[in-house]
Design a protein around this motif. Structure first.
Motif, mmCIF file in Angstrom:
data_model
loop_
_atom_site.group_PDB
_atom_site.id
_atom_site.type_symbol
_atom_site.label_atom_id
_atom_site.label_comp_id
_atom_site.label_asym_id
_atom_site.label_seq_id
_atom_site.Cartn_x
_atom_site.Cartn_y
_atom_site.Cartn_z
ATOM 1 N N LEU A 29 -5.499 3.139 -8.156
ATOM 2 C CA LEU A 29 -5.245 4.388 -7.437
ATOM 3 C C LEU A 29 -4.164 4.201 -6.380
ATOM 4 C CD1 LEU A 29 -5.834 7.323 -6.779
ATOM 5 C CD2 LEU A 29 -7.745 6.559 -5.337
ATOM 6 N N ASP A 30 -4.239 3.129 -5.620
ATOM 7 C CA ASP A 30 -3.252 2.893 -4.573
ATOM 8 C C ASP A 30 -1.864 2.688 -5.171
ATOM 9 O OD1 ASP A 30 -2.617 2.538 -1.782
ATOM 10 O OD2 ASP A 30 -2.286 0.430 -2.245
ATOM 11 N N THR A 31 -1.795 1.964 -6.285
ATOM 12 C CA THR A 31 -0.507 1.758 -6.947
ATOM 13 C C THR A 31 0.033 3.071 -7.501
ATOM 14 O OG1 THR A 31 -1.150 -0.504 -7.531
ATOM 15 C CG2 THR A 31 0.707 0.456 -8.731
ATOM 16 N N ALA A 32 -0.850 3.891 -8.070
ATOM 17 C CA ALA A 32 -0.413 5.194 -8.575
ATOM 18 C C ALA A 32 0.169 6.041 -7.451
ATOM 19 C CB ALA A 32 -1.586 5.921 -9.237
ATOM 20 N N LEU A 33 -0.481 6.024 -6.300
ATOM 21 C CA LEU A 33 0.037 6.770 -5.154
ATOM 22 C C LEU A 33 1.435 6.276 -4.778
ATOM 23 C CD1 LEU A 33 -3.219 6.868 -2.979
ATOM 24 C CD2 LEU A 33 -2.026 8.872 -3.887
ATOM 25 N N GLY A 34 1.617 4.967 -4.779
ATOM 26 C CA GLY A 34 2.923 4.413 -4.434
ATOM 27 C C GLY A 34 3.990 4.721 -5.463
ATOM 28 N N LEU A 35 3.624 4.689 -6.733
ATOM 29 C CA LEU A 35 4.591 4.950 -7.802
ATOM 30 C C LEU A 35 5.078 6.394 -7.804
ATOM 31 C CD1 LEU A 35 2.817 3.078 -10.739
ATOM 32 C CD2 LEU A 35 4.964 2.377 -9.666
ATOM 33 N N LEU A 36 4.199 7.324 -7.426
ATOM 34 C CA LEU A 36 4.497 8.754 -7.550
ATOM 35 C C LEU A 36 5.155 9.355 -6.311
ATOM 36 C CD1 LEU A 36 1.178 9.810 -9.286
ATOM 37 C CD2 LEU A 36 3.442 9.831 -10.333
ATOM 38 N N ILE A 37 5.406 8.560 -5.296
ATOM 39 C CA ILE A 37 5.943 9.089 -4.039
ATOM 40 C C ILE A 37 7.208 9.908 -4.263
ATOM 41 C CG2 ILE A 37 7.205 8.350 -1.984
ATOM 42 C CD1 ILE A 37 5.067 6.437 -1.347
ATOM 43 N N THR A 67 0.830 -1.195 0.000
ATOM 44 C CA THR A 67 0.000 0.000 0.000
ATOM 45 C C THR A 67 0.869 1.252 0.000
ATOM 46 O OG1 THR A 67 -0.086 0.188 2.416
ATOM 47 C CG2 THR A 67 -1.738 -1.232 1.362
ATOM 48 N N TYR A 68 0.221 2.364 -0.281
ATOM 49 C CA TYR A 68 0.936 3.641 -0.284
ATOM 50 C C TYR A 68 1.609 3.901 1.054
ATOM 51 C CZ TYR A 68 1.595 8.686 0.040
ATOM 52 O OH TYR A 68 2.126 9.931 0.257
ATOM 53 N N GLU A 69 0.893 3.665 2.149
ATOM 54 C CA GLU A 69 1.453 3.927 3.469
ATOM 55 C C GLU A 69 2.686 3.064 3.722
ATOM 56 O OE1 GLU A 69 -1.684 3.475 2.667
ATOM 57 O OE2 GLU A 69 -3.089 4.373 4.092
ATOM 58 N N GLU A 70 2.649 1.818 3.286
ATOM 59 C CA GLU A 70 3.797 0.924 3.478
ATOM 60 C C GLU A 70 4.992 1.377 2.656
ATOM 61 O OE1 GLU A 70 1.015 -3.037 4.347
ATOM 62 O OE2 GLU A 70 1.976 -2.750 2.399
ATOM 63 N N VAL A 71 4.732 1.830 1.432
ATOM 64 C CA VAL A 71 5.826 2.330 0.591
ATOM 65 C C VAL A 71 6.417 3.603 1.204
ATOM 66 C CG1 VAL A 71 6.469 3.183 -1.702
ATOM 67 C CG2 VAL A 71 4.836 1.305 -1.483
ATOM 68 N N ALA A 72 5.558 4.472 1.727
ATOM 69 C CA ALA A 72 6.039 5.697 2.364
ATOM 70 C C ALA A 72 6.937 5.379 3.551
ATOM 71 C CB ALA A 72 4.856 6.556 2.808
ATOM 72 N N GLU A 73 6.535 4.416 4.370
ATOM 73 C CA GLU A 73 7.354 4.032 5.520
ATOM 74 C C GLU A 73 8.703 3.489 5.061
ATOM 75 O OE1 GLU A 73 7.044 4.169 8.889
ATOM 76 O OE2 GLU A 73 5.265 5.428 8.629
ATOM 77 N N TRP A 74 8.703 2.722 3.992
ATOM 78 C CA TRP A 74 9.966 2.200 3.452
ATOM 79 C C TRP A 74 10.863 3.360 3.019
ATOM 80 C CZ3 TRP A 74 13.161 -1.707 3.214
ATOM 81 C CH2 TRP A 74 14.137 -1.749 2.215
ATOM 82 N N LEU A 75 10.272 4.343 2.361
ATOM 83 C CA LEU A 75 11.049 5.484 1.887
ATOM 84 C C LEU A 75 11.619 6.283 3.060
ATOM 85 C CD1 LEU A 75 11.449 6.307 -1.131
ATOM 86 C CD2 LEU A 75 9.915 8.204 -0.688
ATOM 87 N N TRP A 76 10.828 6.427 4.119
ATOM 88 C CA TRP A 76 11.256 7.232 5.270
ATOM 89 C C TRP A 76 12.264 6.514 6.157
ATOM 90 C CZ3 TRP A 76 5.515 8.475 6.788
ATOM 91 C CH2 TRP A 76 5.010 9.461 5.909
ATOM 92 N N THR A 77 12.027 5.227 6.388
ATOM 93 C CA THR A 77 12.778 4.524 7.429
ATOM 94 C C THR A 77 13.647 3.376 6.935
ATOM 95 O OG1 THR A 77 11.024 2.909 7.893
ATOM 96 C CG2 THR A 77 10.885 5.046 9.015
ATOM 97 N N GLY A 78 13.403 2.901 5.710
ATOM 98 C CA GLY A 78 14.112 1.715 5.248
ATOM 99 C C GLY A 78 13.562 0.445 5.865
ATOM 100 N N GLU A 79 12.405 0.533 6.495
ATOM 101 C CA GLU A 79 11.752 -0.630 7.090
ATOM 102 C C GLU A 79 10.373 -0.805 6.458
ATOM 103 O OE1 GLU A 79 11.540 -0.442 11.323
ATOM 104 O OE2 GLU A 79 13.616 0.247 11.539
#
Length: 429
Positions: A229-237, A109-121
């Motif tokens: 939509l969720d994938t688009a959010l993740g791709l565009l982060i 999900t977008y939130e999971e991808v965001a956390e990966w980008l922020w924390t590497g986890e």
């Protein structure tokens, strides 16, 4: 060792020595400041061979640069290329912290991808929540805007309102910044007016895509479209140092708080060559569907000297991997078939003479047109998604010395000194 050796006036034969000018350039100061450092005991100098000028130990100068937060010794003044561990773009793919970004966006999900980008986890099941007080302030501010305002206007106002509601916004510690980001992003989505009347069941379920859907269209959500939509959010982060991201990093370099960083990114995003580009592709696809084919629409664009929207990307020789991923998902959405066929018609018509490929703006247009969304829906998706990327870059920039991005202007005006401009004195005839 440096202090003692310097005090004794001893210099190892193998040590690198710098002239006063070289030392000043390395520190990013004037030569007079170098001598001030010497007088205060912060630098030691030796007379140059022949007694002309002074020389300085390079290692000692570099150590002083680190202590004082002066210019990096290896960076050219005004350089806009600097190390980042967030996004790497290849010839036909891109990576978030070394992991294929398209695979991340498809599987998480977008939130999971965001956390990966922020924390590497990777944190499965991660969900962001808007605090009630912050959301109420953002909704009041957005609700006070004129009816003709666009989504980006509303997002900018929502960010300012959220900032005003957060008395701890000036805390730039990593924990505080991440906590604010996790509340700001859902606040932005929830502050937008709902187009489906009462909040839909999709909006009540967890996940940013479900919360955002009724803000983009009055049509009910289906699982396949929500997945797009969720994938688009993740791709565009994030997409490395795009114009809006550079603006965000400059703000972070000045130690602006995260809300101000996001505001800086939003200000640049609104340009037609950046976040608003998907709206041009939306209009074009709508016209293709109305006229029954791409040929007359493409011809009109070329005849008027306009580029065909949604095609080409300066970083990819072939098809934008974000577009490729979204097209594959859109093929599983039955109601997207006409718009997807129109997009492929545009590509086929244009590439008869010009080797251009689809970019993510064209894919976003297929989603927005087929889902009954407004022209600016793609820009809204882009802005909310990219907020996480701006925060990631802000976190990285907060760890660097402040104000390091200070390019010098190349003055091209009249050569000074010029005489004072002549003019009438107040009250003169």
């Amino acid at each position: 060792m440096t202090d003692q050796a310097g005090a004794a006036g001893f210099t190892e034969p193998s040590a690198q020595r710098l002239t006063t000018r070289e030392t000043a350039e390395r520190l990013g100061v004037k030569p007079e400041t170098v001598y001030a450092y010497v007088s205060r005991g912060q630098l030691t100098s030796n007379r140059a061979p022949g007694g002309r000028g002074s020389t300085f130990d390079a290692a000692e100068v570099d150590a002083l640069a680190r202590r004082t937060g002066r210019r990096e010794p290896t960076a050219a003044a005004g350089a806009l290329s600097f190390p980042t561990g967030i996004t790497l773009i290849g010839s036909d793919q891109y990576f978030f912290r070394g992991v294929d970004a398209t695979e991340l966006a498809r599987r998480h999900t977008y939130e999971e991808v965001a956390e990966w980008l922020w924390t590497g986890e990777l944190r499965p099941g991660m969900r962001f929540t808007a605090p009630a007080e912050t959301l109420a302030a953002a909704r009041r501010a957005v609700g006070a805007l004129p009816a003709h305002c666009g989504a980006t206007d509303r997002l900018r106002v929502a960010v300012v309102a959220a900032a005003a509601a957060d008395p701890l916004r000036f805390d730039l510690s990593r924990e505080a910044v991440l906590g604010g980001a996790r509340s700001l992003i859902p606040t932005l989505a929830a502050a937008l007016p709902t187009l489906a009347g009462e909040a839909s069941e999709a909006a009540a379920r967890p996940g940013l895509a479900r919360q955002l859907w009724p803000k983009l269209t009055g049509r009910p959500a289906d699982e396949a479209s929500l997945a797009v939509l969720d994938t688009a959010l993740g791709l565009l982060i994030d997409h490395d140092l795009a114009a809006s991201t550079l603006a965000a990093r400059v703000a972070a370099s000045a130690r602006a708080h995260p809300y101000a960083v996001v505001s800086a990114g939003l200000g640049v995003l609104e340009g037609p060559l950046h976040g608003a580009a998907s709206g041009l592709a939306h209009r074009m696809l709508t016209e293709v569907l109305e006229r029954g084919g791409a040929a007359p629409v493409v011809a009109d664009h070329l005849r008027s000297g306009r580029r065909v929207p949604g095609l080409g990307h300066r970083l990819y020789a072939g098809e934008d991997p974000r577009a490729r991923t979204l097209f594959a998902l859109l093929a599983e959405v039955p109601r997207a078939a006409p718009a997807l066929a129109a997009a492929r018609d545009v590509v086929a018509t244009t590439t008869r003479h010009t080797p251009l490929h689809a970019n993510v703006d064209l894919a976003l247009a297929v989603l927005s047109v087929s889902s009954g969304m407004a022209v600016e829906a793609g820009e809204t998706v882009f802005a909310i998604s990219r907020t996480a990327g701006w925060i990631a870059h802000a976190l990285e920039e907060y760890g660097e010395r402040p104000l390091r991005m200070r390019p010098s202007g190349q003055y091209t005006g009249p050569r000074p000194p010029q005489p004072l401009p002549s003019g009438h004195e107040p009250g003169s005839q």
